[in-house]
Write a protein that holds these residues in place. Structure first.
Motif, PDB file in Angstrom:
ATOM      1  N   GLU A 148       0.856  -1.193   0.000  1.00 49.19           N
ATOM      2  CA  GLU A 148       0.000   0.000   0.000  1.00 49.19           C
ATOM      3  C   GLU A 148       0.883   1.231   0.000  1.00 49.19           C
ATOM      4  OE1 GLU A 148      -3.977   1.548   2.299  1.00 49.19           O
ATOM      5  OE2 GLU A 148      -2.506   0.425   3.461  1.00 49.19           O
ATOM      6  N   THR A 149       0.569   2.165  -0.873  1.00 50.55           N
ATOM      7  CA  THR A 149       1.346   3.396  -0.974  1.00 50.55           C
ATOM      8  C   THR A 149       0.424   4.610  -0.850  1.00 50.55           C
ATOM      9  OG1 THR A 149       1.126   3.407  -3.380  1.00 50.55           O
ATOM     10  CG2 THR A 149       3.100   2.365  -2.462  1.00 50.55           C
ATOM     11  N   ILE A 150       0.959   5.672  -0.314  1.00 48.96           N
ATOM     12  CA  ILE A 150       0.205   6.919  -0.198  1.00 48.96           C
ATOM     13  C   ILE A 150       0.194   7.594  -1.566  1.00 48.96           C
ATOM     14  CG2 ILE A 150       0.165   9.215   0.840  1.00 48.96           C
ATOM     15  CD1 ILE A 150       1.435   7.965   3.342  1.00 48.96           C
ATOM     16  N   GLU A 151      -0.994   7.841  -2.077  1.00 46.11           N
ATOM     17  CA  GLU A 151      -1.150   8.477  -3.381  1.00 46.11           C
ATOM     18  C   GLU A 151      -1.365   9.985  -3.249  1.00 46.11           C
ATOM     19  OE1 GLU A 151      -0.776   6.846  -6.252  1.00 46.11           O
ATOM     20  OE2 GLU A 151      -0.421   4.995  -5.139  1.00 46.11           O
ATOM     21  N   TYR A 152      -2.043  10.399  -2.190  1.00 51.17           N
ATOM     22  CA  TYR A 152      -2.327  11.825  -2.007  1.00 51.17           C
ATOM     23  C   TYR A 152      -2.590  12.099  -0.534  1.00 51.17           C
ATOM     24  CZ  TYR A 152      -4.476  16.422  -2.548  1.00 51.17           C
ATOM     25  OH  TYR A 152      -4.771  17.759  -2.453  1.00 51.17           O
ATOM     26  N   LYS A 153      -2.036  13.180  -0.040  1.00 52.85           N
ATOM     27  CA  LYS A 153      -2.287  13.618   1.328  1.00 52.85           C
ATOM     28  C   LYS A 153      -2.842  15.030   1.267  1.00 52.85           C
ATOM     29  CE  LYS A 153      -0.447  14.240   5.869  1.00 52.85           C
ATOM     30  NZ  LYS A 153       0.567  13.976   6.841  1.00 52.85           N
ATOM     31  N   ALA A 154      -4.059  15.201   1.759  1.00 48.79           N
ATOM     32  CA  ALA A 154      -4.706  16.512   1.754  1.00 48.79           C
ATOM     33  C   ALA A 154      -4.282  17.290   2.989  1.00 48.79           C
ATOM     34  CB  ALA A 154      -6.221  16.360   1.717  1.00 48.79           C
ATOM     35  N   ASN A 155      -4.223  18.592   2.839  1.00 48.58           N
ATOM     36  CA  ASN A 155      -3.883  19.467   3.946  1.00 48.58           C
ATOM     37  C   ASN A 155      -5.132  20.136   4.490  1.00 48.58           C
ATOM     38  OD1 ASN A 155      -1.014  19.152   3.771  1.00 48.58           O
ATOM     39  ND2 ASN A 155      -1.086  20.380   1.920  1.00 48.58           N
ATOM     40  N   ILE A 156      -5.088  20.496   5.755  1.00 47.48           N
ATOM     41  CA  ILE A 156      -6.135  21.309   6.350  1.00 47.48           C
ATOM     42  C   ILE A 156      -5.827  22.751   5.964  1.00 47.48           C
ATOM     43  CG2 ILE A 156      -7.250  22.033   8.491  1.00 47.48           C
ATOM     44  CD1 ILE A 156      -7.596  19.068   7.849  1.00 47.48           C
ATOM     45  N   HIS A 157      -6.828  23.462   5.477  1.00 51.83           N
ATOM     46  CA  HIS A 157      -6.638  24.813   4.965  1.00 51.83           C
ATOM     47  C   HIS A 157      -6.373  25.804   6.094  1.00 51.83           C
ATOM     48  CE1 HIS A 157      -7.469  28.451   2.608  1.00 51.83           C
ATOM     49  NE2 HIS A 157      -7.164  27.685   1.566  1.00 51.83           N
ATOM     50  N   TRP A 158      -5.548  26.799   5.832  1.00 56.24           N
ATOM     51  CA  TRP A 158      -5.199  27.815   6.824  1.00 56.24           C
ATOM     52  C   TRP A 158      -6.388  28.679   7.230  1.00 56.24           C
ATOM     53  CZ3 TRP A 158      -6.421  32.623   5.167  1.00 56.24           C
ATOM     54  CH2 TRP A 158      -6.466  32.837   3.791  1.00 56.24           C
ATOM     55  N   PHE A 159      -7.478  28.648   6.470  1.00 51.87           N
ATOM     56  CA  PHE A 159      -8.632  29.500   6.746  1.00 51.87           C
ATOM     57  C   PHE A 159      -9.278  29.190   8.102  1.00 51.87           C
ATOM     58  CE2 PHE A 159     -12.857  31.319   6.198  1.00 51.87           C
ATOM     59  CZ  PHE A 159     -12.539  32.541   5.632  1.00 51.87           C
ATOM     60  N   ILE A 160      -9.013  28.020   8.672  1.00 53.55           N
ATOM     61  CA  ILE A 160      -9.600  27.698   9.980  1.00 53.55           C
ATOM     62  C   ILE A 160      -9.118  28.654  11.068  1.00 53.55           C
ATOM     63  CG2 ILE A 160      -9.954  25.274   9.431  1.00 53.55           C
ATOM     64  CD1 ILE A 160      -7.554  24.598  11.173  1.00 53.55           C
ATOM     65  N   PHE A 161      -8.012  29.356  10.827  1.00 52.29           N
ATOM     66  CA  PHE A 161      -7.467  30.278  11.823  1.00 52.29           C
ATOM     67  C   PHE A 161      -8.003  31.703  11.696  1.00 52.29           C
ATOM     68  CE2 PHE A 161      -3.984  27.141  11.208  1.00 52.29           C
ATOM     69  CZ  PHE A 161      -4.103  26.523  12.441  1.00 52.29           C
ATOM     70  N   VAL A 162      -8.751  32.011  10.652  1.00 43.87           N
ATOM     71  CA  VAL A 162      -9.186  33.390  10.400  1.00 43.87           C
ATOM     72  C   VAL A 162     -10.110  33.905  11.493  1.00 43.87           C
ATOM     73  CG1 VAL A 162     -10.510  34.851   8.819  1.00 43.87           C
ATOM     74  CG2 VAL A 162      -8.778  33.300   7.926  1.00 43.87           C
ATOM     75  N   MET A 163     -11.161  33.173  11.834  1.00 43.29           N
ATOM     76  CA  MET A 163     -12.126  33.654  12.833  1.00 43.29           C
ATOM     77  C   MET A 163     -11.503  33.843  14.219  1.00 43.29           C
ATOM     78  SD  MET A 163     -14.701  34.504  11.197  1.00 43.29           S
ATOM     79  CE  MET A 163     -15.889  34.851  12.460  1.00 43.29           C
ATOM     80  N   PRO A 164     -10.692  32.909  14.720  1.00 47.25           N
ATOM     81  CA  PRO A 164     -10.057  33.167  16.019  1.00 47.25           C
ATOM     82  C   PRO A 164      -9.127  34.389  15.991  1.00 47.25           C
ATOM     83  CG  PRO A 164      -9.927  30.844  15.526  1.00 47.25           C
ATOM     84  CD  PRO A 164     -10.456  31.524  14.297  1.00 47.25           C
TER      85      PRO A 164
END
Length: 146
Positions: free
Chosen positions: A12-28
């Motif tokens: 089994e190989t990793i084909e794609y790793k998604a990132n969490i977007h930086w926008f989660i920090f905007v409201m705080p």
């Protein structure tokens, strides 16, 4: 070593790793800015209101930072894996061949800044991957593996 790398199956190989977007920090961060503005005023009501906003925004910022650090969205050649949590762990592993439906939810802000949620349906159960940076590419990678 990450949870994903420790739990890969044979061949089994990793084909794609998604990132969490930086926008989660905007409201705080906006909350911290408003809290600081209110906190720095001379009247006691706005001063204490600002202090409360600063405390709540700090907790939200910490919570979202831990979410970003502890969450992994990965597509391998066999599975779609969602892992979250630092002390307690919530791991969801879906066989790519069992993924029946894919849906992308993007608000206007999400489309402008390039993030959204992906809903994967398997056997009548819907699993949500939130704040995925470039959700179209994530969906395309799942479709490519199917």
């Amino acid at each position: 070593m990450s949870y994903i790398n420790k739990n890969l199956q044979t061949n089994e190989t990793i084909e794609y790793k998604a990132n969490i977007h930086w926008f989660i920090f905007v409201m705080p961060i906006i909350g911290l800015a408003f809290g600081y503005i209110f906190y720095s005023t001379k009247t006691s009501l706005t001063h204490y209101t600002g202090l409360i906003i600063l405390i709540l925004s700090s907790f939200q910022l910490l919570k979202r930072l831990l979410f970003k650090i502890s969450t992994e969205y990965v597509i391998t050649n066999k599975r779609v894996i969602l892992k979250s949590g630092i002390l307690s762990r919530d791991a969801l592993e879906l066989m790519v061949s069992k993924c029946e439906g894919l849906r992308i939810n993007q608000s206007i802000i999400g489309r402008i800044f390039g993030f959204g949620s992906i809903l994967v349906t398997t056997g009548g159960v819907t699993n949500t991957f939130r704040f995925v940076a470039n959700p179209i590419k994530f969906r395309n990678e799942i479709n490519r593996q199917i």
